[in-house]
Design a protein around this motif. Structure first.
Motif, PDB file in Angstrom:
ATOM      1  N   GLN A   1       1.686  19.899  -5.315  1.00 43.81           N
ATOM      2  CA  GLN A   1       1.900  21.018  -6.256  1.00 43.81           C
ATOM      3  C   GLN A   1       0.745  21.197  -7.237  1.00 43.81           C
ATOM      4  OE1 GLN A   1       5.639  21.148  -8.309  1.00 43.81           O
ATOM      5  NE2 GLN A   1       6.787  20.363  -6.569  1.00 43.81           N
ATOM      6  N   ALA A   2      -0.094  20.135  -7.372  1.00 44.99           N
ATOM      7  CA  ALA A   2      -1.040  20.137  -8.491  1.00 44.99           C
ATOM      8  C   ALA A   2      -2.277  21.008  -8.291  1.00 44.99           C
ATOM      9  CB  ALA A   2      -1.464  18.706  -8.800  1.00 44.99           C
ATOM     10  N   GLY A   3      -2.641  21.255  -7.064  1.00 43.01           N
ATOM     11  CA  GLY A   3      -3.824  22.090  -6.877  1.00 43.01           C
ATOM     12  C   GLY A   3      -5.043  21.291  -6.510  1.00 43.01           C
ATOM     13  N   SER A   4      -6.181  21.993  -6.449  1.00 47.35           N
ATOM     14  CA  SER A   4      -7.316  21.493  -5.689  1.00 47.35           C
ATOM     15  C   SER A   4      -7.982  20.235  -6.250  1.00 47.35           C
ATOM     16  CB  SER A   4      -8.334  22.602  -5.537  1.00 47.35           C
ATOM     17  OG  SER A   4      -8.732  23.003  -6.839  1.00 47.35           O
ATOM     18  N   VAL A   5      -8.135  20.122  -7.580  1.00 42.20           N
ATOM     19  CA  VAL A   5      -8.900  18.981  -8.099  1.00 42.20           C
ATOM     20  C   VAL A   5      -8.246  17.669  -7.659  1.00 42.20           C
ATOM     21  CG1 VAL A   5      -9.731  17.796 -10.174  1.00 42.20           C
ATOM     22  CG2 VAL A   5      -9.749  20.287 -10.079  1.00 42.20           C
ATOM     23  N   LEU A   6      -6.954  17.574  -7.846  1.00 39.93           N
ATOM     24  CA  LEU A   6      -6.269  16.338  -7.458  1.00 39.93           C
ATOM     25  C   LEU A   6      -6.178  16.224  -5.938  1.00 39.93           C
ATOM     26  CD1 LEU A   6      -3.331  15.810  -9.984  1.00 39.93           C
ATOM     27  CD2 LEU A   6      -5.501  14.611  -9.856  1.00 39.93           C
ATOM     28  N   ALA A   7      -5.825  17.327  -5.290  1.00 42.73           N
ATOM     29  CA  ALA A   7      -5.614  17.256  -3.840  1.00 42.73           C
ATOM     30  C   ALA A   7      -6.877  16.814  -3.113  1.00 42.73           C
ATOM     31  CB  ALA A   7      -5.144  18.611  -3.324  1.00 42.73           C
ATOM     32  N   SER A   8      -8.050  17.191  -3.609  1.00 47.10           N
ATOM     33  CA  SER A   8      -9.268  16.830  -2.886  1.00 47.10           C
ATOM     34  C   SER A   8      -9.747  15.414  -3.215  1.00 47.10           C
ATOM     35  CB  SER A   8     -10.368  17.852  -3.180  1.00 47.10           C
ATOM     36  OG  SER A   8     -10.594  17.862  -4.567  1.00 47.10           O
ATOM     37  N   SER A   9      -9.243  14.813  -4.272  1.00 44.06           N
ATOM     38  CA  SER A   9      -9.762  13.488  -4.655  1.00 44.06           C
ATOM     39  C   SER A   9      -8.751  12.359  -4.572  1.00 44.06           C
ATOM     40  CB  SER A   9     -10.283  13.536  -6.096  1.00 44.06           C
ATOM     41  OG  SER A   9     -11.320  14.453  -6.203  1.00 44.06           O
ATOM     42  N   LEU A  10      -7.503  12.666  -4.258  1.00 40.86           N
ATOM     43  CA  LEU A  10      -6.477  11.632  -4.217  1.00 40.86           C
ATOM     44  C   LEU A  10      -5.914  11.511  -2.805  1.00 40.86           C
ATOM     45  CD1 LEU A  10      -6.566  11.654  -7.298  1.00 40.86           C
ATOM     46  CD2 LEU A  10      -4.125  12.021  -7.364  1.00 40.86           C
ATOM     47  N   SER A  11      -5.710  10.297  -2.339  1.00 45.24           N
ATOM     48  CA  SER A  11      -4.976  10.124  -1.092  1.00 45.24           C
ATOM     49  C   SER A  11      -4.069   8.912  -1.216  1.00 45.24           C
ATOM     50  CB  SER A  11      -5.938   9.970   0.085  1.00 45.24           C
ATOM     51  OG  SER A  11      -6.802   8.903  -0.163  1.00 45.24           O
ATOM     52  N   THR A  12      -3.096   8.810  -0.322  1.00 41.53           N
ATOM     53  CA  THR A  12      -2.111   7.726  -0.431  1.00 41.53           C
ATOM     54  C   THR A  12      -2.134   6.833   0.809  1.00 41.53           C
ATOM     55  OG1 THR A  12      -0.405   9.119   0.530  1.00 41.53           O
ATOM     56  CG2 THR A  12      -0.518   9.077  -1.858  1.00 41.53           C
ATOM     57  N   VAL A  13      -1.808   5.558   0.607  1.00 44.44           N
ATOM     58  CA  VAL A  13      -1.553   4.649   1.734  1.00 44.44           C
ATOM     59  C   VAL A  13      -0.241   3.917   1.440  1.00 44.44           C
ATOM     60  CG1 VAL A  13      -3.964   4.265   2.407  1.00 44.44           C
ATOM     61  CG2 VAL A  13      -2.924   2.768   0.695  1.00 44.44           C
ATOM     62  N   ASN A  14       0.294   3.244   2.437  1.00 42.47           N
ATOM     63  CA  ASN A  14       1.560   2.511   2.299  1.00 42.47           C
ATOM     64  C   ASN A  14       2.654   3.424   1.740  1.00 42.47           C
ATOM     65  OD1 ASN A  14       0.360   0.135   3.275  1.00 42.47           O
ATOM     66  ND2 ASN A  14      -0.496  -0.276   1.259  1.00 42.47           N
ATOM     67  N   GLY A  15       2.874   4.497   2.473  1.00 41.30           N
ATOM     68  CA  GLY A  15       3.870   5.484   2.050  1.00 41.30           C
ATOM     69  C   GLY A  15       5.076   5.543   2.983  1.00 41.30           C
ATOM     70  N   LYS A  16       5.330   4.451   3.704  1.00 44.59           N
ATOM     71  CA  LYS A  16       6.439   4.473   4.679  1.00 44.59           C
ATOM     72  C   LYS A  16       7.756   4.145   3.992  1.00 44.59           C
ATOM     73  CE  LYS A  16       3.961   3.669   8.890  1.00 44.59           C
ATOM     74  NZ  LYS A  16       3.065   2.699   9.457  1.00 44.59           N
ATOM     75  N   THR A  17       8.252   5.080   3.245  1.00 46.54           N
ATOM     76  CA  THR A  17       9.471   4.885   2.465  1.00 46.54           C
ATOM     77  C   THR A  17      10.677   4.573   3.338  1.00 46.54           C
ATOM     78  OG1 THR A  17       8.531   6.631   1.142  1.00 46.54           O
ATOM     79  CG2 THR A  17      10.733   5.952   0.561  1.00 46.54           C
ATOM     80  N   ASP A  18      10.682   5.127   4.564  1.00 46.80           N
ATOM     81  CA  ASP A  18      11.892   4.966   5.374  1.00 46.80           C
ATOM     82  C   ASP A  18      11.874   3.716   6.258  1.00 46.80           C
ATOM     83  OD1 ASP A  18       9.878   5.995   6.801  1.00 46.80           O
ATOM     84  OD2 ASP A  18      10.909   7.818   7.457  1.00 46.80           O
ATOM     85  N   THR A  19      10.783   2.965   6.246  1.00 50.26           N
ATOM     86  CA  THR A  19      10.803   1.688   6.966  1.00 50.26           C
ATOM     87  C   THR A  19      11.103   0.612   5.922  1.00 50.26           C
ATOM     88  OG1 THR A  19       9.052   2.622   8.324  1.00 50.26           O
ATOM     89  CG2 THR A  19       9.543   0.296   8.665  1.00 50.26           C
ATOM     90  N   PHE A  20      12.405   0.359   5.743  1.00 51.77           N
ATOM     91  CA  PHE A  20      12.863  -0.413   4.579  1.00 51.77           C
ATOM     92  C   PHE A  20      12.173  -1.760   4.411  1.00 51.77           C
ATOM     93  CE2 PHE A  20      16.743   2.062   5.848  1.00 51.77           C
ATOM     94  CZ  PHE A  20      16.636   2.990   4.832  1.00 51.77           C
ATOM     95  N   GLN A  21      11.963  -2.448   5.539  1.00 52.28           N
ATOM     96  CA  GLN A  21      11.445  -3.827   5.412  1.00 52.28           C
ATOM     97  C   GLN A  21       9.981  -3.876   4.957  1.00 52.28           C
ATOM     98  OE1 GLN A  21      12.513  -2.347   8.100  1.00 52.28           O
ATOM     99  NE2 GLN A  21      11.311  -2.838   9.918  1.00 52.28           N
ATOM    100  N   LEU A  22       9.330  -2.724   4.898  1.00 44.90           N
ATOM    101  CA  LEU A  22       7.923  -2.721   4.465  1.00 44.90           C
ATOM    102  C   LEU A  22       7.754  -2.625   2.954  1.00 44.90           C
ATOM    103  CD1 LEU A  22       6.189  -0.444   7.128  1.00 44.90           C
ATOM    104  CD2 LEU A  22       6.180  -2.941   6.953  1.00 44.90           C
ATOM    105  N   LEU A  23       8.842  -2.375   2.245  1.00 43.88           N
ATOM    106  CA  LEU A  23       8.759  -2.208   0.789  1.00 43.88           C
ATOM    107  C   LEU A  23       8.128  -3.441   0.129  1.00 43.88           C
ATOM    108  CD1 LEU A  23       9.627  -0.588  -1.797  1.00 43.88           C
ATOM    109  CD2 LEU A  23      11.769  -1.872  -1.720  1.00 43.88           C
ATOM    110  N   ASN A  24       7.088  -3.217  -0.646  1.00 47.59           N
ATOM    111  CA  ASN A  24       6.375  -4.282  -1.388  1.00 47.59           C
ATOM    112  C   ASN A  24       5.769  -5.359  -0.479  1.00 47.59           C
ATOM    113  OD1 ASN A  24       7.127  -3.164  -3.926  1.00 47.59           O
ATOM    114  ND2 ASN A  24       9.101  -4.199  -3.836  1.00 47.59           N
ATOM    115  N   GLU A  25       5.738  -5.106   0.829  1.00 51.94           N
ATOM    116  CA  GLU A  25       5.265  -6.125   1.774  1.00 51.94           C
ATOM    117  C   GLU A  25       3.735  -6.068   1.900  1.00 51.94           C
ATOM    118  OE1 GLU A  25       6.872  -8.639   3.361  1.00 51.94           O
ATOM    119  OE2 GLU A  25       4.875  -9.122   4.149  1.00 51.94           O
TER     120      GLU A  25
END
Ligand code: 16G
Ligand code: ZN
Length: 539
Positions: free
Chosen positions: A227-251
C-alpha cells in the motif's frame, strides 16, 4: 450454554499458572483453561473501566511453534496494569482447581471491586499465526461469553502491536464501528509519506531485507509495503514469510535467533553494506544487522543501537527548534544494555539514561514518568519512543508561532511532530520501529556502517543456568545486584574485579524456568570466562 457447561467444555484441572513478564505463556496443550479465565478478566477489566475496549492477544512471541500465550491490553494500548496481574493469576488457578473454586473466586473479585457484571464490556481480540490459535481463541471467547452484555471486535490475525494500536484507536474514536485493520496501515503510511516528503527522500541509501520469522509480521508488513508506494516497494523485500507452515515459526530465523546467535537467519544471502532486519513471531521486536565490505563479517545493530540512533535524531531536532531546555529527552534501558551504549548516550550525546527491570511494562512506565520524549529499548529489540502531552502542546503552539519565514525551524518542528506519529507509542512495534529507523537513516543519509560507528559494543555473553528453584534469586537495583541467595553477589563482585571493563549480573528469567547470567568485558575471551565463572557460582 451455562457458565458451568462452558467451563466443562474448555477447562482442565491441575496446571499451575504464573503471570510472567508478558502474560501467560506455556505449551499450547495446557492453555485452554487460562484462555477461558483471561476472557473473564478482560470483561471485568472493561466493565471496571466503564466499558472501554480492552484487548486480548493470543501469542507466544519468539517461543517455539507449539507454545502459545495470552496477554491483556489496556484501553490506551499499554500492557495490563500490574495490580490486576494477581487477579488474572487467581482466576486461572481457581479454574484449574475446579468450577466451584472459580465461581467463588469470581464472586470475591467482583464484590471487592464493585463490578456489576451486567454492565457492558467491550473487548478486542486477535491472535498470531500459530496452529493452536483458533482453538485457544474459542476457549477465550467461551470465557467472554459467560457474560451477556459484551461487544467483541475480533480482528482475527494481527501482530501484537497492531492490536495495541487498534485498541487505542477504537477507544479514541467517535465512531468505533468504522475502525478496521486498515486504520493501522493508513496511519503509518501517511506519517511515513509526510515525513519522507518533507525531507525529499526519493530513495533509501540501501536495500532492506526483512526476515519475518515465518510469523504474522510477514503478512502485515507485505500489506503495508504493497500500500505504501514506490519508495518502500523498490527498496524493501521480505524473507521467511511462510506464515502457514506452522513448524517454521521462529525456526533458525527471527529477532531472537539473530540476537542470540549473532548470525544471519536462514534464507538470507547477505550482500555487503545492505541492511537487514529480523522481526520476532508477533512482530513487537526488531533487530537490524549487516555484513561489512572489508571482512564480510556479521554486525548486529540491536535495540541499543536503535535507541541511540533515534535519541540522537530527536536531540538534534529539539536543538534545532530551540526546545532542548523546554522538553526533556531521556533514554531508558535495562541491565542488558551494552555498557558502551550507556556510556555513549550519557558521555557523548549528553542525554540522561535510566535503567529498569526487564520487560516492556517497566521501561514504558519509567519513560512515561520521567521524560517528555522517552526513548526506551531493550537490547533484544523491544522498544519504542513515547511523547508526553506537554510535547504535543509545545510543538503545536511552536508550529503556530513559527512563521513560514523561519523555514528551518518550521521543518524541524514538523519533523518532530511527524516522527512522534510514525512511532507506535502504544508499544514496541517491529513494523513501526523499522519505518522510524529507515526514515532516520534516509534523512541523515546513513549507510549501515555509518550507523554502526557511533560506539563499539563491549564483548558480552548471555547464558542460561537451570537451577532447582529460580525464585531464590532475588535482585535489586534494576536487576543488577542480587540480595539472595546470601553471599552470591559478593562472589560475583570478586570475579568482576578481575577483568577490565567488566560487568556481570544474574537474574531469574520471567518467561522460562531458568536463571540468566550476563557478562561483558574488554575481550570476548574474558566475557566468556567471566560468564562461565559466574555461572558456576549460580549452580
Ligand atoms: C518478555 C518481555 C521482554 C523481555 C523478556 C525477558 C514483553 C512484551 N516481553 O518476552 O520484554 O525482554 O520477557 O525474558 O514485556 P526473560 O525474563 O526470560 O529473560
Ligand atoms: Zn514478541
Amino acid at each position: 450454554m451455562s457458565f458451568q457447561e462452558l467451563y466443562n467444555k474448555h477447562c482442565k484441572q491441575g496446571h499451575h499458572y504464573t503471570y510472567g513478564t508478558a502474560g501467560f505463556r506455556a505449551h499450547n496443550s495446557v492453555l485452554d483453561t487460562v484462555m477461558f479465565t483471561t476472557g473473564i478478566v478482560a470483561v471485568l477489566r472493561s466493565i471496571y473501566l466503564k466499558s472501554k475496549f480492552v484487548g486480548v492477544m493470543i501469542t507466544a512471541s519468539h517461543n517455539p511453534p507449539e507454545d502459545n500465550g495470552v496477554k491483556i491490553v489496556e484501553p490506551h494500548g499499554e500492557m495490563l496494569v500490574q495490580n490486576w496481574e494477581p487477579i488474572a493469576t487467581k482466576l486461572a488457578n481457581s479454574a484449574s482447581a475446579g468450577f466451584t473454586q472459580l465461581e467463588s473466586a469470581l464472586k470475591a473479585i467482583t464484590d471487592e471491586l464493585h463490578i456489576d457484571t451486567t454492565q457492558l464490556a467491550c473487548i478486542t481480540v486477535a491472535r498470531d499465526s500459530r496452529e493452536s490459535g483458533p482453538r485457544l481463541l474459542a476457549a477465550l471467547r467461551a470465557g467472554i461469553s459467560v457474560f451477556s452484555n459484551v461487544k467483541i471486535v475480533d480482528f482475527e490475525l494481527l501482530t501484537t502491536p497492531q492490536l495495541h494500536f487498534l485498541t487505542h484507536t477504537l477507544n479514541s474514536s467517535s465512531s468505533p464501528s468504522t475502525v478496521k485493520e486498515s486504520a493501522y496501515y493508513d496511519h503509518f503510511i501517511s506519517m511515513w509519506n509526510q515525513l519522507t516528503q518533507l525531507h525529499h527522500v526519493t530513495e533509501l541509501p540501501f536495500h532492506l531485507t526483512i526476515d519475518c520469522a515465518n510469523g504474522i509480521g510477514a503478512d502485515k508488513v507485505k500489506e503495508l509495503i504493497a500500500q505504501a508506494g514506490s519508495v518502500l516497494a523498490s527498496s524493501l523485500s521480505t524473507v521467511n514469510g511462510k506464515t502457514d507452515t506452522f513448524q517454521l515459526l521462529n525456526e533458525s530465523c527471527g529477532a531472537d535467533f539473530v540476537k542470540t546467535n549473532q548470525t544471519f537467519p536462514a534464507n538470507c544471502s547477505p550482500e555487503p553494506s545492505q541492511l537487514y532486519c529480523s522481526f520476532d513471531g508477533d512482530a513487537d521486536r526488531v533487530v537490524f544487522y549487516y555484513m561489512d565490505d572489508k571482512e564480510n563479517k556479521f554486525h548486529l545493530l540491536d535495540g541499543d543501537k536503535i535507541a541511540t540512533l533515534l535519541a540522537k535524531l530527536l536531540a538534534d531536532l529539539l536543538h534545532q527548534c530551540g526546545l532542548s531546555d523546554t522538553l526533556n529527552l531521556g533514554v531508558v534501558q535495562t541491565a542488558y544494555a551494552n555498557g558502551s551504549s550507556t556510556k555513549y548516550i550519557s558521555d557523548d550525546l549528553k542525554i540522561p539514561v535510566s535503567c529498569t527491570k526487564t520487560g516492556v511494562k517497566h521501561l514504558h512506565h519509567e519513560a512515561v514518568s520521567n521524560y517528555d520524549i522517552g526513548v526506551y529499548f531493550e537490547a533484544n529489540g523491544h522498544g519504542t519512543v513515547i511523547f508526553s502531552s506537554k510535547f504535543v502542546e509545545t510543538i503545536d503552539i511552536a508550529l503556530q508561532e513559527t512563521s513560514k519565514t523561519n523555514k528551518n525551524k518550521h521543518e524541524s518542528l514538523l519533523s518532530l511532530q511527524l516522527f512522534s506519529q510514525l512511532i507506535n507509542q502504544t508499544v514496541g512495534d517491529a513494523i513501526s520501529d523499522m519505518l522510524a529507523v529507515v526514515a532516520t537513516l534516509s534523512i541523515l543519509k546513513l549507510k549501515p556502517e555509518d550507523w554502526d560507528q557511533c560506539y563499539h559494543d563491549l564483548p558480552n555473553r548471555l547464558t542460561k543456568v537451570i537451577v532447582p528453584d529460580r525464585s531464590v534469586f532475588v535482585s535489586t537495583n534494576a536487576e543488577r545486584q542480587l540480595v539472595s541467595p546470601e553471599g552470591l553477589q559478593a562472589k560475583i563482585d570478586e570475579l568482576v574485579a578481575k577483568y577490565p571493563k567488566s560487568r556481570s549480573f544474574v537474574r531469574a528469567s520471567g518467561t522460562e524456568d531458568a536463571v540468566r547470567v550476563y557478562a561483558e568485558a574488554d575481550t570476548t575471551e574474558n566475557a566468556i570466562e567471566l560468564a562461565t565463572k559466574v555461572g558456576e557460582q549460580v549452580k
